[in-house]
Design a protein around this motif. Structure first.
Motif, PDB file in Angstrom:
ATOM      1  N   LEU A 120       0.889  -1.164   0.043  1.00  0.00           N
ATOM      2  CA  LEU A 120       0.132   0.051  -0.085  1.00  0.00           C
ATOM      3  C   LEU A 120       0.717   1.225  -0.001  1.00  0.00           C
ATOM      4  CD1 LEU A 120      -2.865  -0.827   2.468  1.00  0.00           C
ATOM      5  CD2 LEU A 120      -2.913  -1.244   0.148  1.00  0.00           C
ATOM      6  N   MET A 121       2.128   1.208   0.360  1.00  0.00           N
ATOM      7  CA  MET A 121       3.007   2.280   0.532  1.00  0.00           C
ATOM      8  C   MET A 121       3.466   2.954  -1.101  1.00  0.00           C
ATOM      9  SD  MET A 121       5.350   1.576   3.829  1.00  0.00           S
ATOM     10  CE  MET A 121       4.771   1.265   5.444  1.00  0.00           C
ATOM     11  N   ALA A 122       3.381   1.815  -1.928  1.00  0.00           N
ATOM     12  CA  ALA A 122       3.534   2.341  -3.058  1.00  0.00           C
ATOM     13  C   ALA A 122       2.905   3.403  -3.766  1.00  0.00           C
ATOM     14  CB  ALA A 122       3.826   1.097  -4.039  1.00  0.00           C
ATOM     15  N   ASP A 123       3.177   4.265  -4.578  1.00  0.00           N
ATOM     16  CA  ASP A 123       2.457   5.081  -5.490  1.00  0.00           C
ATOM     17  C   ASP A 123       1.493   4.537  -6.372  1.00  0.00           C
ATOM     18  OD1 ASP A 123       3.867   7.316  -4.474  1.00  0.00           O
ATOM     19  OD2 ASP A 123       5.582   6.835  -5.665  1.00  0.00           O
ATOM     20  N   ILE A 124       1.872   3.672  -7.092  1.00  0.00           N
ATOM     21  CA  ILE A 124       1.096   2.788  -8.108  1.00  0.00           C
ATOM     22  C   ILE A 124       1.042   1.415  -7.735  1.00  0.00           C
ATOM     23  CG2 ILE A 124       0.716   2.463 -10.453  1.00  0.00           C
ATOM     24  CD1 ILE A 124       1.456   5.262 -11.138  1.00  0.00           C
ATOM     25  N   GLY A 145       0.061  -3.162  12.071  1.00  0.00           N
ATOM     26  CA  GLY A 145       1.121  -2.451  12.782  1.00  0.00           C
ATOM     27  C   GLY A 145       2.075  -1.591  11.741  1.00  0.00           C
ATOM     28  N   ASP A 146       1.669  -1.621  10.419  1.00  0.00           N
ATOM     29  CA  ASP A 146       2.665  -0.999   9.487  1.00  0.00           C
ATOM     30  C   ASP A 146       1.850  -0.029   8.669  1.00  0.00           C
ATOM     31  OD1 ASP A 146       5.093  -0.652   8.523  1.00  0.00           O
ATOM     32  OD2 ASP A 146       4.925  -2.143   7.027  1.00  0.00           O
ATOM     33  N   GLY A 147       0.844   0.540   9.323  1.00  0.00           N
ATOM     34  CA  GLY A 147       0.243   1.552   8.417  1.00  0.00           C
ATOM     35  C   GLY A 147      -1.131   1.225   7.622  1.00  0.00           C
ATOM     36  N   GLY A 148      -1.365   0.122   7.860  1.00  0.00           N
ATOM     37  CA  GLY A 148      -2.858  -0.292   7.184  1.00  0.00           C
ATOM     38  C   GLY A 148      -3.750   0.388   7.545  1.00  0.00           C
ATOM     39  N   ALA A 149      -4.256   0.871   8.672  1.00  0.00           N
ATOM     40  CA  ALA A 149      -5.344   1.421   9.132  1.00  0.00           C
ATOM     41  C   ALA A 149      -5.247   2.868   8.842  1.00  0.00           C
ATOM     42  CB  ALA A 149      -5.418   1.245  10.778  1.00  0.00           C
ATOM     43  N   HIS A 150      -4.213   3.320   8.358  1.00  0.00           N
ATOM     44  CA  HIS A 150      -4.054   4.860   8.090  1.00  0.00           C
ATOM     45  C   HIS A 150      -4.033   4.683   6.538  1.00  0.00           C
ATOM     46  CE1 HIS A 150      -2.213   8.861   7.856  1.00  0.00           C
ATOM     47  NE2 HIS A 150      -1.639   8.276   6.513  1.00  0.00           N
ATOM     48  N   MET A 151      -3.469   3.936   5.603  1.00  0.00           N
ATOM     49  CA  MET A 151      -3.587   3.706   4.143  1.00  0.00           C
ATOM     50  C   MET A 151      -4.842   3.451   3.684  1.00  0.00           C
ATOM     51  SD  MET A 151       0.388   3.045   3.299  1.00  0.00           S
ATOM     52  CE  MET A 151       0.321   1.385   4.408  1.00  0.00           C
ATOM     53  N   LEU A 152      -5.447   2.211   4.209  1.00  0.00           N
ATOM     54  CA  LEU A 152      -6.416   1.429   3.653  1.00  0.00           C
ATOM     55  C   LEU A 152      -7.758   2.365   3.598  1.00  0.00           C
ATOM     56  CD1 LEU A 152      -7.003  -1.027   1.867  1.00  0.00           C
ATOM     57  CD2 LEU A 152      -7.654  -2.151   4.264  1.00  0.00           C
ATOM     58  N   MET A 155      -7.990   4.745   0.694  1.00  0.00           N
ATOM     59  CA  MET A 155      -8.287   3.929  -0.548  1.00  0.00           C
ATOM     60  C   MET A 155      -9.590   3.622  -0.917  1.00  0.00           C
ATOM     61  SD  MET A 155      -4.669   2.111  -1.025  1.00  0.00           S
ATOM     62  CE  MET A 155      -3.173   2.760  -0.609  1.00  0.00           C
ATOM     63  N   VAL A 156     -10.140   2.823   0.135  1.00  0.00           N
ATOM     64  CA  VAL A 156     -11.537   2.244  -0.004  1.00  0.00           C
ATOM     65  C   VAL A 156     -12.731   2.555   0.837  1.00  0.00           C
ATOM     66  CG1 VAL A 156     -10.207   0.091  -0.676  1.00  0.00           C
ATOM     67  CG2 VAL A 156     -10.965   0.130   1.709  1.00  0.00           C
ATOM     68  N   GLY A 157     -12.234   3.602   1.660  1.00  0.00           N
ATOM     69  CA  GLY A 157     -13.388   4.117   2.651  1.00  0.00           C
ATOM     70  C   GLY A 157     -13.195   3.187   3.724  1.00  0.00           C
ATOM     71  N   GLU A 158     -13.683   3.839   4.837  1.00  0.00           N
ATOM     72  CA  GLU A 158     -13.567   3.358   6.305  1.00  0.00           C
ATOM     73  C   GLU A 158     -14.705   2.257   6.591  1.00  0.00           C
ATOM     74  OE1 GLU A 158     -15.165   4.993  10.593  1.00  0.00           O
ATOM     75  OE2 GLU A 158     -13.491   6.250   9.664  1.00  0.00           O
ATOM     76  N   GLN A 159     -15.710   2.271   5.715  1.00  0.00           N
ATOM     77  CA  GLN A 159     -16.465   0.857   5.982  1.00  0.00           C
ATOM     78  C   GLN A 159     -16.017  -0.386   5.279  1.00  0.00           C
ATOM     79  OE1 GLN A 159     -21.212   0.362   5.412  1.00  0.00           O
ATOM     80  NE2 GLN A 159     -20.133   0.697   3.429  1.00  0.00           N
ATOM     81  N   ARG A 160     -15.258  -0.200   4.168  1.00  0.00           N
ATOM     82  CA  ARG A 160     -14.681  -1.479   3.657  1.00  0.00           C
ATOM     83  C   ARG A 160     -13.497  -1.513   4.129  1.00  0.00           C
ATOM     84  NH1 ARG A 160     -16.961  -5.198   1.299  1.00  0.00           N
ATOM     85  NH2 ARG A 160     -18.073  -4.294  -0.322  1.00  0.00           N
ATOM     86  N   ALA A 161     -12.779  -0.705   4.613  1.00  0.00           N
ATOM     87  CA  ALA A 161     -11.229  -0.973   5.176  1.00  0.00           C
ATOM     88  C   ALA A 161     -11.516  -1.789   6.338  1.00  0.00           C
ATOM     89  CB  ALA A 161     -10.454   0.558   5.305  1.00  0.00           C
ATOM     90  N   LEU A 162     -12.626  -1.367   7.162  1.00  0.00           N
ATOM     91  CA  LEU A 162     -12.731  -2.367   8.409  1.00  0.00           C
ATOM     92  C   LEU A 162     -13.335  -3.614   8.336  1.00  0.00           C
ATOM     93  CD1 LEU A 162     -14.932   0.843  10.559  1.00  0.00           C
ATOM     94  CD2 LEU A 162     -12.771  -0.185  11.109  1.00  0.00           C
ATOM     95  N   GLU A 163     -14.159  -3.790   7.189  1.00  0.00           N
ATOM     96  CA  GLU A 163     -14.560  -5.167   6.888  1.00  0.00           C
ATOM     97  C   GLU A 163     -13.156  -6.119   6.550  1.00  0.00           C
ATOM     98  OE1 GLU A 163     -15.333  -8.240   4.262  1.00  0.00           O
ATOM     99  OE2 GLU A 163     -14.725  -6.424   3.250  1.00  0.00           O
TER     100      GLU A 163
END
Length: 263
Positions: A120-124, A145-152, A155-163
């Protein structure tokens, strides 16, 4: 070049550096040595004027299975666990935070837990249709622990990210692209040719302008529109004074391909 160790391969050709995670027997799960080599490779690419684009991929069938649980499992003290993340795992993210050149992920195989976060840290991001992504932390009783809850969520919105984070379920290349996590999905054998075609296209562009576009995009996350426009005007004035900008205008008038020299 910095010493990158045996856990990563690093090759530069035609302005494109390809960084390959090289622990295929562990599905490229990272240990301290790989993390150190990974961060060093990013710094090496940043400092090399011949490198215009950095591509990250994995050796073998996996992209990155996240942390090597055999090594991490041996870290038992609370402060040591925190230090493992902050000093070793997060070193890659810190290196990328200051990396202004395009960074493209070729997700050739499974990216799980922190391995997905690293992607997820990549630009593309481009992905093989056979590859799978999973925020698999919850399946071993952990949290991103590596930024997923910040980045995801961005990209997909909070609802889908939480799922995705709550279930840890796997998504394939097609779904990842439909959700906007990856830009495109390709048959496995076509992934690297597609990535390299894009990387070479970017490498042939005006490097100062390309880096500035990335910088403007990043800083816009924390700016108001008014502040951003002021910043963009200042950057534009500088860009217009570069030899690359003059070359682009001249080439356009002469109906030829521009030849950029910027660093």
């Amino acid at each position: 070049m910095a010493s990158l160790g045996s856990e990563v391969d690093y090759l530069v050709e035609d302005g494109v550096a390809v960084l390959t995670l090289n622990r295929p027997d562990r599905r490229n799960a990272f240990n301290r040595a790989m993390l150190a080599g990974w961060a060093a490779a990013i710094d090496t690419a940043a400092a090399d004027p011949e490198v215009k684009v950095l591509v990250i991929t994995g050796a073998g069938k996996g992209f990155c299975a996240g942390v090597d649980l055999e090594e991490f499992g041996g870290v038992t003290e609370t402060l040591q666990r925190r230090a493992y993340l902050a000093d070793d795992v997060h070193a890659v993210g810190r290196a990328l935070e200051h990396f202004e050149k395009p960074y493209i992920a070729a997700i050739n195989g499974d990216a799980i837990g922190a391995g997905m976060d690293m992607a997820l840290m990549a630009d593309i991001r481009l992905i093989a249709d056979t590859a799978r992504l999973s925020q698999g932390y919850v399946r071993v009783g952990l949290v991103p622990g590596d930024g997923g809850a910040h980045m995801l969520p961005r990209m997909v919105g909070e609802q889908r990210a939480l799922e995705l984070m709550w279930t840890g379920r796997f998504i394939d290349g097609t779904e990842a692209t439909e959700l906007g996590i990856t830009m495109a999905s390709h048959p496995a054998e076509e992934l690297m040719p597609a990535v390299m075609e894009l990387a070479r296209q970017l490498a042939s562009g005006p490097p100062v302008a390309i880096r500035t576009i990335k910088r403007l995009t990043r800083i816009a996350r924390t700016q108001t529109l008014t502040d951003h426009l002021v910043h963009a005007a200042a950057e534009q004035a500088v860009i217009q004074s570069t030899e690359d900008s003059r070359e682009a205008v001249t080439a356009f008038k002469e109906k030829r391909t521009p030849q950029f020299q910027g660093r």
